[in-house]
Design an enzyme around this catalytic site. Structure first.
Site, PDB file in Angstrom:
ATOM      1  N   TYR A  33      46.423  46.560  36.655  1.00 33.42           N
ATOM      2  CA  TYR A  33      46.432  45.164  36.233  1.00 33.42           C
ATOM      3  C   TYR A  33      45.662  44.287  37.208  1.00 33.42           C
ATOM      4  O   TYR A  33      45.296  44.719  38.306  1.00 33.42           O
ATOM      5  CB  TYR A  33      47.870  44.661  36.068  1.00 33.42           C
ATOM      6  CG  TYR A  33      48.617  44.343  37.365  1.00 33.42           C
ATOM      7  CD1 TYR A  33      49.049  45.354  38.209  1.00 33.42           C
ATOM      8  CD2 TYR A  33      48.883  43.021  37.730  1.00 33.42           C
ATOM      9  CE1 TYR A  33      49.737  45.056  39.384  1.00 33.42           C
ATOM     10  CE2 TYR A  33      49.576  42.721  38.890  1.00 33.42           C
ATOM     11  CZ  TYR A  33      49.996  43.739  39.719  1.00 33.42           C
ATOM     12  OH  TYR A  33      50.669  43.449  40.884  1.00 33.42           O
ATOM     13  N   LYS A 150      45.700  48.978  42.055  1.00 39.66           N
ATOM     14  CA  LYS A 150      46.611  47.921  41.584  1.00 39.66           C
ATOM     15  C   LYS A 150      47.339  48.383  40.318  1.00 39.66           C
ATOM     16  O   LYS A 150      47.004  47.968  39.205  1.00 39.66           O
ATOM     17  CB  LYS A 150      45.839  46.612  41.358  1.00 39.66           C
ATOM     18  CG  LYS A 150      46.744  45.383  41.302  1.00 39.66           C
ATOM     19  CD  LYS A 150      45.938  44.123  41.454  1.00 39.66           C
ATOM     20  CE  LYS A 150      46.750  42.874  41.184  1.00 39.66           C
ATOM     21  NZ  LYS A 150      47.870  42.654  42.075  1.00 39.66           N
ATOM     22  N   GLU A 182      52.483  44.861  53.869  1.00 35.37           N
ATOM     23  CA  GLU A 182      52.120  43.626  53.162  1.00 35.37           C
ATOM     24  C   GLU A 182      53.372  43.021  52.539  1.00 35.37           C
ATOM     25  O   GLU A 182      54.466  43.585  52.662  1.00 35.37           O
ATOM     26  CB  GLU A 182      51.065  43.918  52.086  1.00 35.37           C
ATOM     27  CG  GLU A 182      51.508  44.950  51.068  1.00 35.37           C
ATOM     28  CD  GLU A 182      50.395  45.409  50.124  1.00 35.37           C
ATOM     29  OE1 GLU A 182      49.462  44.640  49.869  1.00 35.37           O
ATOM     30  OE2 GLU A 182      50.495  46.541  49.622  1.00 35.37           O
ATOM     31  N   LEU A 206      47.153  46.716  49.239  1.00 34.03           N
ATOM     32  CA  LEU A 206      46.209  46.269  48.216  1.00 34.03           C
ATOM     33  C   LEU A 206      45.082  45.477  48.900  1.00 34.03           C
ATOM     34  O   LEU A 206      45.347  44.672  49.802  1.00 34.03           O
ATOM     35  CB  LEU A 206      46.915  45.368  47.196  1.00 34.03           C
ATOM     36  CG  LEU A 206      45.997  45.009  46.030  1.00 34.03           C
ATOM     37  CD1 LEU A 206      45.793  46.205  45.112  1.00 34.03           C
ATOM     38  CD2 LEU A 206      46.547  43.835  45.244  1.00 34.03           C
TER      39      LEU A 206
HETATM   40  N1  PDD Z   1      49.752  40.342  43.480  1.00 35.75           N
HETATM   41  N2  PDD Z   1      49.409  42.851  47.901  1.00 35.75           N
HETATM   42  C1  PDD Z   1      50.138  43.112  46.801  1.00 35.75           C
HETATM   43  C2  PDD Z   1      51.148  44.195  46.852  1.00 35.75           C
HETATM   44  C3  PDD Z   1      49.940  42.346  45.623  1.00 35.75           C
HETATM   45  O1  PDD Z   1      50.665  42.619  44.535  1.00 35.75           O
HETATM   46  C4  PDD Z   1      48.981  41.304  45.627  1.00 35.75           C
HETATM   47  C5  PDD Z   1      48.714  40.468  44.409  1.00 35.75           C
HETATM   48  C6  PDD Z   1      48.249  41.069  46.808  1.00 35.75           C
HETATM   49  C7  PDD Z   1      47.204  39.988  46.894  1.00 35.75           C
HETATM   50  O2  PDD Z   1      46.059  40.319  46.143  1.00 35.75           O
HETATM   51  P1  PDD Z   1      45.141  39.194  45.503  1.00 35.75           P
HETATM   52  O3  PDD Z   1      44.733  38.294  46.615  1.00 35.75           O
HETATM   53  O4  PDD Z   1      43.994  39.953  44.948  1.00 35.75           O
HETATM   54  O5  PDD Z   1      45.961  38.492  44.463  1.00 35.75           O
HETATM   55  C8  PDD Z   1      48.484  41.872  47.916  1.00 35.75           C
HETATM   56  C9  PDD Z   1      49.543  39.624  42.243  1.00 35.75           C
HETATM   57  C10 PDD Z   1      49.202  38.203  42.459  1.00 35.75           C
HETATM   58  C11 PDD Z   1      50.742  39.840  41.330  1.00 35.75           C
HETATM   59  O6  PDD Z   1      51.216  40.966  41.302  1.00 35.75           O
HETATM   60  O7  PDD Z   1      51.161  38.906  40.636  1.00 35.75           O
END
Ligand code: PDD
Length: 286
Positions: A33, A150, A182, A206
């Site tokens: 996703y 992801k 994270e 991620l």
């Molecule tokens: N989540 N680490 C994890 C485990 C995440 O699920 C996310 C993002 C990030 C940050 O990635 P980015 O900057 O590309 O959004 C880091 C999204 C926002 C979610 O699951 O809703």
């Protein structure tokens, strides 16, 4: 207003959208996703999300459901149909269904499923939570070893968020072998003596699209960055801390496991980076 969503080529009211019970996203979490934010009705960092989606698909040998140009068009059409000024576009690709349950991947001609929907979030940029800052608990990271992909395997992050809530906090940072990986849905940072510290990229975290942009902007603002492993204790002794994600941009952290950082209010570097990120991203939005 009924939300219009996208499922496998069709724009439908959310109540009419369906996916097979045999879909591998449903049965096996065999799906990836992306979440892209929308400001002023435009997409933030769309290209970065599209490139990471392709990487996730490649790592899992999953077929792409359509081209990047088509994806952009679907995102834009949903934003327009749902009249989103500030909010999010959620996209999910699954390996699809060949009409039964089997651990073996279905044949290569099985069509992937593609689902997108919008989330209307007025006030996303001017979020009062960013002025207060987030309280964090630490939890053991027991997720799988390919967190760089992801996938929709979000049960443990979701449990982590609930553990934080039950502890009267906002979020959890995960720790593996003594080092912070994270946040449940964001990348983690602390700042000490003007230096921004964050974990380096690997399969353990991620590769955040917001992380990449914020580190670039921090470097342009002459801020020092160290990509290295760090512990909860180091972060607790920091001047400030923050997280980054597409859904919350730069979010200051004011407390970790009950220890207040600095004076317990959002730090100047996190607040400044949030401003810079929002400014620059609005300018580059598509
Ligand atoms: N989540 N680490 C994890 C485990 C995440 O699920 C996310 C993002 C990030 C940050 O990635 P980015 O900057 O590309 O959004 C880091 C999204 C926002 C979610 O699951 O809703």
């Amino acid at each position: 207003m009924t939300r219009t969503v996208y499922v496998n080529g069709a724009y439908l009211p959310e109540t009419e959208a369906t996916i097979s019970i045999f879909d591998r996203g449903f049965l096996m979490a065999d799906a990836v996703y992306e979440v892209t934010s929308v400001l002023d009705g435009k997409l933030i960092d769309f290209e970065g999300h599209a490139v990471r989606l392709q990487r996730s698909l490649d790592e899992l040998e999953m077929a792409a459901p359509c081209t990047q140009e088509e994806l952009l068009e679907i995102h834009r059409k949903l934003v327009e149909l749902n009249d989103i000024d500030e909010g999010l576009v959620y996209l999910q690709v699954t390996r699809g269904s060949d009409g039964d349950r089997d651990f073996v991947f279905p044949s290569a001609d099985t069509k992937p499923s593609l689902v997108l929907f919008t989330q209307n979030k007025p006030g996303l940029a001017d979020n009062p939570a960013a002025k207060k800052g987030a309280k964090i608990i630490s939890i053991e990271d027991i997720r799988w070893g390919r967190r760089d992909i992801k996938t929709v395997q979000l049960l443990y992050p979701s449990m982590g968020k609930m553990m934080a809530k039950k502890a009267g906090c906002d979020d959890a940072w995960m720790v593996e072998d003594g080092y912070v990986t994270e946040g449940t849905s964001n990348n983690a940072y602390f700042v000490k003596d003007g230096v921004i510290v964050t974990r380096p990229l690997s399969n353990d975290i991620l590769h955040g699209i917001t992380r990449k942009a914020v580190l670039r902007m921090a470097a342009e603002a002459q801020l020092k960055i160290e990509e290295r492993l760090f512990t909860i204790e180091e972060a607790q002794a920091a001047d400030e801390a923050f997280t980054t994600s597409a859904s919350a941009f730069v979010m200051p952290v004011v407390e970790i496991d009950g220890v207040a950082l600095g004076d317990g209010t959002p730090g100047p570097i996190a607040s400044r980076l949030r401003e810079i990120y929002l400014d620059e991203s609005r300018k580059a939005a598509v």
